[in-house]
Design a protein around this motif. Structure first.
Motif, PDB file in Angstrom:
ATOM      1  N   VAL A  36       0.850  -1.189   0.000  1.00 32.42           N
ATOM      2  CA  VAL A  36       0.000   0.000   0.000  1.00 32.42           C
ATOM      3  C   VAL A  36       0.887   1.242   0.000  1.00 32.42           C
ATOM      4  O   VAL A  36       1.924   1.292   0.666  1.00 32.42           O
ATOM      5  CB  VAL A  36      -0.978  -0.009   1.203  1.00 32.42           C
ATOM      6  N   ASN A  37       0.479   2.210  -0.793  1.00 37.08           N
ATOM      7  CA  ASN A  37       1.198   3.478  -0.858  1.00 37.08           C
ATOM      8  C   ASN A  37       0.187   4.569  -1.190  1.00 37.08           C
ATOM      9  O   ASN A  37      -1.001   4.296  -1.370  1.00 37.08           O
ATOM     10  CB  ASN A  37       2.335   3.407  -1.884  1.00 37.08           C
ATOM     11  N   THR A  38       0.633   5.789  -1.287  1.00 36.83           N
ATOM     12  CA  THR A  38      -0.290   6.909  -1.502  1.00 36.83           C
ATOM     13  C   THR A  38      -1.013   6.845  -2.843  1.00 36.83           C
ATOM     14  O   THR A  38      -2.022   7.512  -3.028  1.00 36.83           O
ATOM     15  CB  THR A  38       0.455   8.257  -1.399  1.00 36.83           C
ATOM     16  N   LYS A  39      -0.539   6.023  -3.774  1.00 33.84           N
ATOM     17  CA  LYS A  39      -1.158   5.945  -5.099  1.00 33.84           C
ATOM     18  C   LYS A  39      -2.150   4.794  -5.259  1.00 33.84           C
ATOM     19  O   LYS A  39      -2.888   4.755  -6.241  1.00 33.84           O
ATOM     20  CB  LYS A  39      -0.076   5.835  -6.171  1.00 33.84           C
ATOM     21  N   GLU A  62       3.942  -4.571   4.288  1.00 34.60           N
ATOM     22  CA  GLU A  62       3.331  -5.889   4.500  1.00 34.60           C
ATOM     23  C   GLU A  62       1.816  -5.845   4.334  1.00 34.60           C
ATOM     24  O   GLU A  62       1.132  -6.856   4.485  1.00 34.60           O
ATOM     25  CB  GLU A  62       3.720  -6.424   5.877  1.00 34.60           C
ATOM     26  N   ILE A  63       1.304  -4.665   4.035  1.00 37.98           N
ATOM     27  CA  ILE A  63      -0.109  -4.490   3.707  1.00 37.98           C
ATOM     28  C   ILE A  63      -0.173  -4.380   2.192  1.00 37.98           C
ATOM     29  O   ILE A  63       0.358  -3.435   1.604  1.00 37.98           O
ATOM     30  CB  ILE A  63      -0.701  -3.234   4.371  1.00 37.98           C
ATOM     31  N   LEU A  64      -0.766  -5.375   1.558  1.00 42.90           N
ATOM     32  CA  LEU A  64      -0.772  -5.464   0.103  1.00 42.90           C
ATOM     33  C   LEU A  64      -2.148  -5.125  -0.451  1.00 42.90           C
ATOM     34  O   LEU A  64      -3.173  -5.459   0.150  1.00 42.90           O
ATOM     35  CB  LEU A  64      -0.375  -6.875  -0.331  1.00 42.90           C
ATOM     36  N   VAL A  65      -2.165  -4.486  -1.611  1.00 43.06           N
ATOM     37  CA  VAL A  65      -3.400  -4.120  -2.288  1.00 43.06           C
ATOM     38  C   VAL A  65      -3.346  -4.705  -3.693  1.00 43.06           C
ATOM     39  O   VAL A  65      -2.407  -4.449  -4.444  1.00 43.06           O
ATOM     40  CB  VAL A  65      -3.575  -2.584  -2.375  1.00 43.06           C
ATOM     41  N   ASN A  66      -4.363  -5.507  -4.041  1.00 42.48           N
ATOM     42  CA  ASN A  66      -4.395  -6.047  -5.404  1.00 42.48           C
ATOM     43  C   ASN A  66      -5.125  -5.068  -6.314  1.00 42.48           C
ATOM     44  O   ASN A  66      -5.706  -4.088  -5.842  1.00 42.48           O
ATOM     45  CB  ASN A  66      -4.967  -7.471  -5.430  1.00 42.48           C
TER      46      ASN A  66
END
Length: 121
Positions: free
Chosen positions: A32-35, A66-70
């Motif tokens: 996860v990031n700002t985009k 470690e928090i992933l976004v698909n």
């Protein structure tokens, strides 16, 4: 991860293979990031914390990467290397002969800090 997979927890990446040297799981997305913040990130993260609590699992080391976004916006949590069940830090195998920490980080507090850093209210 194995316990969470056995409970069919949808946010936990499914294990494909594991041994004493590595863990391979299904693709779960990018950190996860700002985009790539999903609109319901906070809700998804607190649902993850609820599931962890329900099964007495502690991650103990949640970091932003470690928090992933698909691509569909589904959030997953990975890297349970410092994880514990019922606060027992002796659970699981150690990789690279590293020892687990004597203490642990609070999963709820870690999530709060990450949300603040990402400016998610």
């Amino acid at each position: 991860i194995k316990l969470l997979n056995e409970k069919n927890i949808s946010w936990c990446p499914k294990l494909i293979y594991y041994d004493s040297d590595k863990i391979v799981s299904e693709y779960a997305g990018e950190a996860v990031n700002t985009k790539n913040i999903p609109k319901n990130l906070k809700t998804q993260l607190y649902n993850i914390l609820d599931d962890l609590k329900k099964y007495n699992v502690q991650h103990n080391d949640i970091k932003q990467d470690e928090i992933l976004v698909n691509p569909s916006g589904k959030v997953s949590l990975c890297d349970f290397g410092w994880g514990s069940i019922n606060n027992d830090l002796s659970i699981g195998k150690l990789f690279d002969n590293k020892s687990k920490p004597h203490g642990k980080t609070n999963d709820n507090e870690s999530i709060k800090k990450i949300l603040k850093k990402l400016n998610v209210k």
